[in-house]
Design an enzyme around this catalytic site. Structure first.
Site, PDB file in Angstrom:
ATOM      1  N   VAL A   1      44.403 -28.278  89.571  1.00 45.11           N
ATOM      2  CA  VAL A   1      44.750 -29.055  88.387  1.00 45.11           C
ATOM      3  C   VAL A   1      45.193 -30.426  88.876  1.00 45.11           C
ATOM      4  O   VAL A   1      46.123 -30.529  89.673  1.00 45.11           O
ATOM      5  CB  VAL A   1      45.876 -28.385  87.561  1.00 45.11           C
ATOM      6  CG1 VAL A   1      46.269 -29.253  86.377  1.00 45.11           C
ATOM      7  CG2 VAL A   1      45.449 -26.998  87.089  1.00 45.11           C
TER       8      VAL A   1
ATOM      9  N   ASN B   1      50.593 -28.756  95.803  1.00 48.30           N
ATOM     10  CA  ASN B   1      49.290 -28.712  96.460  1.00 48.30           C
ATOM     11  C   ASN B   1      48.585 -30.037  96.219  1.00 48.30           C
ATOM     12  O   ASN B   1      48.486 -30.479  95.081  1.00 48.30           O
ATOM     13  CB  ASN B   1      48.450 -27.557  95.902  1.00 48.30           C
ATOM     14  CG  ASN B   1      49.132 -26.223  96.114  1.00 48.30           C
ATOM     15  OD1 ASN B   1      49.742 -25.976  97.133  1.00 48.30           O
ATOM     16  ND2 ASN B   1      49.046 -25.361  95.113  1.00 48.30           N
TER      17      ASN B   1
ATOM     18  N   HIS C   1      52.209 -31.528  89.986  1.00 45.10           N
ATOM     19  CA  HIS C   1      53.113 -30.477  89.535  1.00 45.10           C
ATOM     20  C   HIS C   1      53.744 -29.777  90.728  1.00 45.10           C
ATOM     21  O   HIS C   1      53.198 -29.757  91.818  1.00 45.10           O
ATOM     22  CB  HIS C   1      52.408 -29.463  88.633  1.00 45.10           C
ATOM     23  CG  HIS C   1      51.232 -28.785  89.268  1.00 45.10           C
ATOM     24  ND1 HIS C   1      50.007 -29.419  89.457  1.00 45.10           N
ATOM     25  CD2 HIS C   1      51.076 -27.536  89.759  1.00 45.10           C
ATOM     26  CE1 HIS C   1      49.162 -28.584  90.030  1.00 45.10           C
ATOM     27  NE2 HIS C   1      49.788 -27.424  90.228  1.00 45.10           N
ATOM     28  N   MET C   2      54.909 -29.223  90.486  1.00 41.75           N
ATOM     29  CA  MET C   2      55.672 -28.517  91.506  1.00 41.75           C
ATOM     30  C   MET C   2      55.767 -27.049  91.103  1.00 41.75           C
ATOM     31  O   MET C   2      56.082 -26.740  89.960  1.00 41.75           O
ATOM     32  CB  MET C   2      57.067 -29.134  91.613  1.00 41.75           C
ATOM     33  CG  MET C   2      57.996 -28.455  92.586  1.00 41.75           C
ATOM     34  SD  MET C   2      59.644 -29.197  92.529  1.00 41.75           S
ATOM     35  CE  MET C   2      59.328 -30.779  93.299  1.00 41.75           C
ATOM     36  N   HIS C   3      55.498 -26.165  92.054  1.00 37.82           N
ATOM     37  CA  HIS C   3      55.676 -24.731  91.837  1.00 37.82           C
ATOM     38  C   HIS C   3      57.081 -24.356  92.295  1.00 37.82           C
ATOM     39  O   HIS C   3      57.482 -24.704  93.400  1.00 37.82           O
ATOM     40  CB  HIS C   3      54.684 -23.921  92.673  1.00 37.82           C
ATOM     41  CG  HIS C   3      53.254 -24.112  92.289  1.00 37.82           C
ATOM     42  ND1 HIS C   3      52.569 -23.199  91.523  1.00 37.82           N
ATOM     43  CD2 HIS C   3      52.374 -25.106  92.562  1.00 37.82           C
ATOM     44  CE1 HIS C   3      51.319 -23.625  91.366  1.00 37.82           C
ATOM     45  NE2 HIS C   3      51.179 -24.785  91.985  1.00 37.82           N
TER      46      HIS C   3
END
Length: 150
Positions: free
Chosen positions: A129, A120, A133-135
């Protein structure tokens, strides 16, 4: 260096055109960046997390709010606020994020049934945040990424 980055971010936020982030989001983003990433606190051992992978460049852990039976966050240890701040020197790091995701999907038993990788970026995507970062999401049939127009 961090002060220069914060000043540059503030300057960019002040001079951005009207079609950019809302004023409230910009303020919240600046406040969060100044306080430091919750992910950096996890990386430094200042906050607890269920860590499922860690090496010198990347850490992966279970988020507090699961969105699927398998939901992991894969985070570079280098603090990059959004994908918009990625540089050429980050090429190998970004590639490594995908290799770690592939490894974890296999370990979690979802590599063959299917999984989703998402990042995102900023307001419209719901980034809360400001540490790249990768989900990794899987373990069930996942719905559409966005609601489809009819």
């Amino acid at each position: 260096m961090k002060q220069l980055l914060i000043f540059s971010t503030l300057l960019l936020l002040v001079i951005t055109p009207a079609w950019s982030q809302s004023t409230e989001y910009q303020k919240n983003k600046i406040d969060k960046i100044e306080k430091g990433s919750v992910f950096t606190k996890i990386i430094n051992g200042d906050l607890p997390a269920t860590i499922v992978y860690e090496d010198e460049d990347i850490i992966a852990f279970v988020p507090l709010r699961l969105q699927a039976p398998v939901h992991l966050l894969i985070v570079p240890k280098k603090e990059i606020h959004t994908i918009n701040e990625v540089s050429e020197e980050d090429t190998l790091l970004l590639g490594k994020l995908f290799l770690v995701a592939k490894k974890l999907a296999k370990e979690q038993g979802i590599s063959e049934t299917g999984y989703r990788l998402t990042m995102n970026i900023n307001e419209d995507a719901g980034q809360s945040v400001f540490h790249l970062h990768m989900h990794l999401l899987g373990g069930k049939t996942l719905g559409p990424m966005v609601i489809q127009a009819k």
